[in-house]
Write a protein that holds these residues in place. Structure first.
Motif, PDB file in Angstrom:
ATOM      1  N   LYS A  85      -6.387  -7.105   1.062  1.00 49.73           N
ATOM      2  CA  LYS A  85      -5.950  -5.705   1.168  1.00 49.73           C
ATOM      3  C   LYS A  85      -6.671  -5.022   2.323  1.00 49.73           C
ATOM      4  O   LYS A  85      -7.096  -3.865   2.235  1.00 49.73           O
TER       5      LYS A  85
ATOM      6  N   GLN B 179      -1.422   2.846   0.881  1.00 50.70           N
ATOM      7  CA  GLN B 179      -1.023   1.597   0.249  1.00 50.70           C
ATOM      8  C   GLN B 179      -2.244   0.791  -0.216  1.00 50.70           C
ATOM      9  O   GLN B 179      -2.149  -0.404  -0.490  1.00 50.70           O
ATOM     10  N   GLU B 180      -3.391   1.470  -0.264  1.00 48.17           N
ATOM     11  CA  GLU B 180      -4.654   0.898  -0.759  1.00 48.17           C
ATOM     12  C   GLU B 180      -5.172  -0.244   0.115  1.00 48.17           C
ATOM     13  O   GLU B 180      -5.786  -1.185  -0.365  1.00 48.17           O
ATOM     14  N   TYR B 181      -4.925  -0.128   1.426  1.00 43.80           N
ATOM     15  CA  TYR B 181      -5.482  -1.080   2.381  1.00 43.80           C
ATOM     16  C   TYR B 181      -6.689  -0.444   3.068  1.00 43.80           C
ATOM     17  O   TYR B 181      -6.738   0.768   3.282  1.00 43.80           O
ATOM     18  N   THR B 182      -7.654  -1.281   3.427  1.00 46.35           N
ATOM     19  CA  THR B 182      -8.808  -0.856   4.202  1.00 46.35           C
ATOM     20  C   THR B 182      -8.586  -1.252   5.658  1.00 46.35           C
ATOM     21  O   THR B 182      -8.044  -2.322   5.937  1.00 46.35           O
TER      22      THR B 182
ATOM     23  N   SER C 113      -4.047   3.417   4.065  1.00 44.42           N
ATOM     24  CA  SER C 113      -4.850   3.870   2.926  1.00 44.42           C
ATOM     25  C   SER C 113      -3.962   4.301   1.764  1.00 44.42           C
ATOM     26  O   SER C 113      -4.330   4.140   0.596  1.00 44.42           O
TER      27      SER C 113
END
Length: 334
Positions: A60, A88-91, A86
């Motif tokens: 992710k 989509q809960e990505y770093t 962010s």
């Protein structure tokens, strides 16, 4: 710090069962799931993301590789990418390459080892072979790599032509160009747009083009030399806004009035244009839209969705500031 083994012991289940609950993968009966969740809460257990990525081959996480984080264009692009990822809960991992192929390859290899899910890259040095070896979804931003690799950019050639056309339209009679490095594709395209507009002018000569190398201090130096050599230059097209700031500084140091004596137009449309004195006229890219579309494209690739369109090319738009003369107004009328 609690471990997954501690959770398994507290819930009286196997480590594999805890893993299935954490990853929501595989069958676990409801009573067992509740015991695991209660144990996680009681022990304040935080899953090890590195271990999870090793298991799932996903993290992710995406990387953004840019040439020079000091150039304000790239943080503005990064903001758009981070906004979408962010959500989509990505770093997002930000990497600075300094336009060096060795650093770009190093980052590609490092991201592969970290199981990064995808990469957005601004490069003029990597070839399709480098990308194929990485085996990670990649989107090219600002500059294309090949017809087979998805990209998001603008029409730099046409933008360069329009910049010079505008300087002509407000009465500039001798127009110079501060170009970017010869190794950078979009710098070449903007230069070609300039040449296409001035090549047949009686006043044109090759020494009206100097290289600012996308550096503001270097641009200040070469612009001073240019203006001292050609005192009749009344228009300058700078290959990006960062260099245009250097042009403004050079004019100030030489006592040249902007826009009364010299009109200056940049390229990019960064927010800094509104903070300079005078405010810069520029050919503005839709910066946020570029970054956001690149992020959307990368997400589609990561999720295995069919890509309906590989290459997106946006148009630039004149953003009028105070660094160019007003159309139809002479110096005496100002």
């Amino acid at each position: 710090m609690s471990t997954i083994k501690d959770v398994a012991a507290a819930a009286n289940v196997s480590v594999a069962t805890v893993s299935r609950v954490l990853n929501n993968n595989g069958y676990v009966n409801e009573d067992t799931r509740k015991r695991v969740v209660q144990a996680i809460s009681k022990l304040n257990y935080i899953p090890n993301e590195v271990a999870r990525s090793l298991f799932s081959k996903q993290s992710k996480t995406i990387a953004l590789i840019v040439p020079d984080i000091k150039n304000p264009f790239f943080p503005e692009v990064a903001r758009a990418i981070e906004d979408l990822m962010s959500s989509q809960e990505y770093t997002l991992i930000l990497c600075n390459s300094d336009e060096k192929i060795e650093k770009e390859i190093m980052y590609l290899n490092a991201m592969k080892q970290k199981y990064v899910d995808g990469i957005i890259i601004v490069t003029s040095t990597l070839t399709p072979k480098h990308i194929e070896k990485s085996d990670i979804p990649i989107v090219a931003l600002d500059r294309t790599i090949s017809m087979d690799i998805p990209s998001v950019s603008v029409d730099n050639f046409e933008g360069g032509r329009q910049a010079v056309q505008y300087l002509k339209s407000i009465g500039c009679k001798k127009i110079a160009h501060i170009r970017g490095p010869h190794t950078i594709i979009n710098a070449d395209e903007r230069f070609k747009g300039y040449i296409d507009e001035v090549k047949n002018e009686s006043w044109f000569s090759d020494d009206l083009v100097v290289n600012g190398n996308h550096q503001v201090l270097e641009t200040t130096k070469v612009t001073k030399e240019l203006l001292m050599k050609h005192s009749d230059i009344d228009g300058i097209f700078a290959g990006n806004d960062y260099m245009a700031v250097g042009v403004l500084k050079a004019a100030e140091q030489l006592g040249i009035r902007i826009p009364e004596d010299l009109s200056v137009i940049g390229f990019d449309g960064i927010q800094l244009c509104q903070l300079t004195s005078p405010e810069l006229t520029t050919m503005a890219q839709p910066i946020y839209e570029l970054g956001y579309r690149a992020a959307e494209l990368l997400l589609e690739m990561i999720e295995g969705k069919p890509i309906s369109k590989l290459h997106y090319q946006f148009q630039v738009k004149l953003m009028n500031g105070q660094s160019t003369k007003v159309l139809g107004v002479t110096n005496d009328e100002k």
